[in-house]
Design an enzyme around this catalytic site. Structure first.
Site, PDB file in Angstrom:
ATOM      1  N   ASP A   1      -8.465  -1.820   4.685  1.00 52.70           N
ATOM      2  CA  ASP A   1      -8.570  -0.537   5.386  1.00 52.70           C
ATOM      3  C   ASP A   1      -8.351   0.660   4.467  1.00 52.70           C
ATOM      4  O   ASP A   1      -8.823   1.768   4.746  1.00 52.70           O
ATOM      5  CB  ASP A   1      -7.532  -0.467   6.522  1.00 52.70           C
ATOM      6  CG  ASP A   1      -6.104  -0.588   5.985  1.00 52.70           C
ATOM      7  OD1 ASP A   1      -5.862  -1.456   5.118  1.00 52.70           O
ATOM      8  OD2 ASP A   1      -5.238   0.192   6.408  1.00 52.70           O
TER       9      ASP A   1
ATOM     10  N   THR B   1       0.795  -1.252   0.000  1.00 50.41           N
ATOM     11  CA  THR B   1       0.000   0.000   0.000  1.00 50.41           C
ATOM     12  C   THR B   1       0.822   1.295   0.000  1.00 50.41           C
ATOM     13  O   THR B   1       1.715   1.444   0.818  1.00 50.41           O
ATOM     14  CB  THR B   1      -0.831   0.024   1.313  1.00 50.41           C
ATOM     15  OG1 THR B   1      -1.614  -1.137   1.392  1.00 50.41           O
ATOM     16  CG2 THR B   1      -1.700   1.245   1.414  1.00 50.41           C
TER      17      THR B   1
HETATM   18  N1  GLY Z   1      -3.560  -2.193   4.049  1.00 47.77           N
HETATM   19  C1  GLY Z   1      -3.996  -2.672   2.806  1.00 47.77           C
HETATM   20  C2  GLY Z   1      -4.976  -3.744   2.868  1.00 47.77           C
HETATM   21  O1  GLY Z   1      -5.071  -4.435   3.875  1.00 47.77           O
HETATM   22  O2  GLY Z   1      -5.660  -3.968   1.917  1.00 47.77           O
END
Ligand code: GLY
Length: 324
Positions: A215, A184
């Protein structure tokens, strides 16, 4: 809530993280706005920060900076956890999540979006041209196409091969969360006007169940901005971040007197407290306050981030609680 009660509820004492004696809730402090800067998760943040800094250096807005910045990573086929070239879900589909938030608490988000290279710009379009905050799936795709975003095949040869290899060895176990499959880009910026904005975009957990959303597109989990206080973003296992409303928690802790670093550490403490098994559970937070102070902390070693301001351009290591 009275400050004494807030500290009690926060579990601060058990976490062993004492707030400095000078720390005061926001209403008792004046946060002088700092000089422009930008920070973003992981090494791909270096190139993303360059694009963001080109905007900030010309006295552009933090909002334009974060959008321009993370678009670079989204369009980079070598970055296998964001945008074009992202690792697919277990059905071989690349599904993208993103959100953006500005200094006036305007926000936009898209989730489970397929075949669009720059979901962050679609999220911004949701924010600026609709009465909504969040579009998902086919509706988000249709909206993007109506807005002129081209249909793009996002599964590159490299990511298709990786998925095929994974399928051969699949044992119905969760793929590990690590830098290679889960990194991410979250970006936070402060501009010359003293305004904060943030962006967060990902292809999510590699080989996830089709339909899974993490998230990153959730305002308050993957990203949160409160211009009175600061901004925060998260990387790592989204399920764990959502459980504690991670980025909103970091910002709220800063409002109550925590430094950005203390706030990231306390958020990690909360994640640890809520999970009996921390095996492979990597989560990292970045935080930036109005004064330009930065924090970065993760559960496990290995989380680093790119930082840029008028004086410096560098990779920094986040502090962490555990070795792998
Ligand atoms: N933090 C990225 C995800 O869990 O999709």
């Amino acid at each position: 809530m009275k400050r004494r009660n807030f500290l009690k509820v926060s579990g601060l004492a058990s976490a062993g993280l004492a707030v400095s004696a000078e720390a005061k809730p926001l209403e008792q402090r004046r946060l002088i706005s700092g000089a422009p800067c930008v920070l973003s998760t992981w090494r791909h943040g270096v190139d993303a920060n360059k694009a963001a800094w080109a905007v900030l250096d010309q006295k552009g807005s933090a909002l334009d900076a974060v959008e321009s910045g993370v678009r670079v990573t989204e369009s980079d086929p070598e970055s296998q956890s964001v945008g074009l070239g992202g690792l697919p879900d277990r059905e071989g589909k690349v599904t993208l999540d993103a959100c953006i938030m500005d200094h006036e608490s305007n926000c936009g988000a898209v989730a489970f979006l397929q075949n669009i290279e720059n979901p962050i710009s679609v999220a911004r379009r949701v924010m600026e041209t609709t009465p909504h905050v969040f579009l998902a799936g086919k509706g988000a795709y249709r909206f993007a196409r109506e807005q002129g975003f081209p249909h793009t095949e996002l599964l590159t040869e490299k990511s298709r091969k990786a998925w095929e290899k994974w399928r051969e060895n699949e044992k119905a176990e969760k793929p590990p969360i690590n830098q290679e499959n889960h990194d991410t880009i979250g970006m936070l910026a402060l501009d010359a006007e003293g305004n904060l904005s943030g962006a967060c975009t990902t292809s999510g957990w590699a080989y996830k169940l089709h339909g899974r959303v993490g998230d990153s597109p959730i305002i308050g989990a993957g990203l949160f901005v409160d211009n009175e206080v600061g901004a925060a973003c998260a990387t790592g296992m989204g399920e764990a971040v959502i459980r504690i409303a991670g980025s909103a928690t970091v910002v709220e802790l800063m409002r109550h007197g925590y430094s950005p670093q203390q706030a990231c550490q306390e958020a990690v403490e909360r994640i640890k407290a809520k999970h009996k098994d921390l095996k492979g559970l990597q989560v990292g937070f970045l935080a930036l306050n109005r004064s330009g102070e930065v924090g970065a902390h993760s559960v496990y070693a290995g989380f680093d981030y790119a930082y840029r301001d008028a004086q410096s351009e560098e990779m920094r290591k986040a502090s962490f609680d555990r070795n792998w």
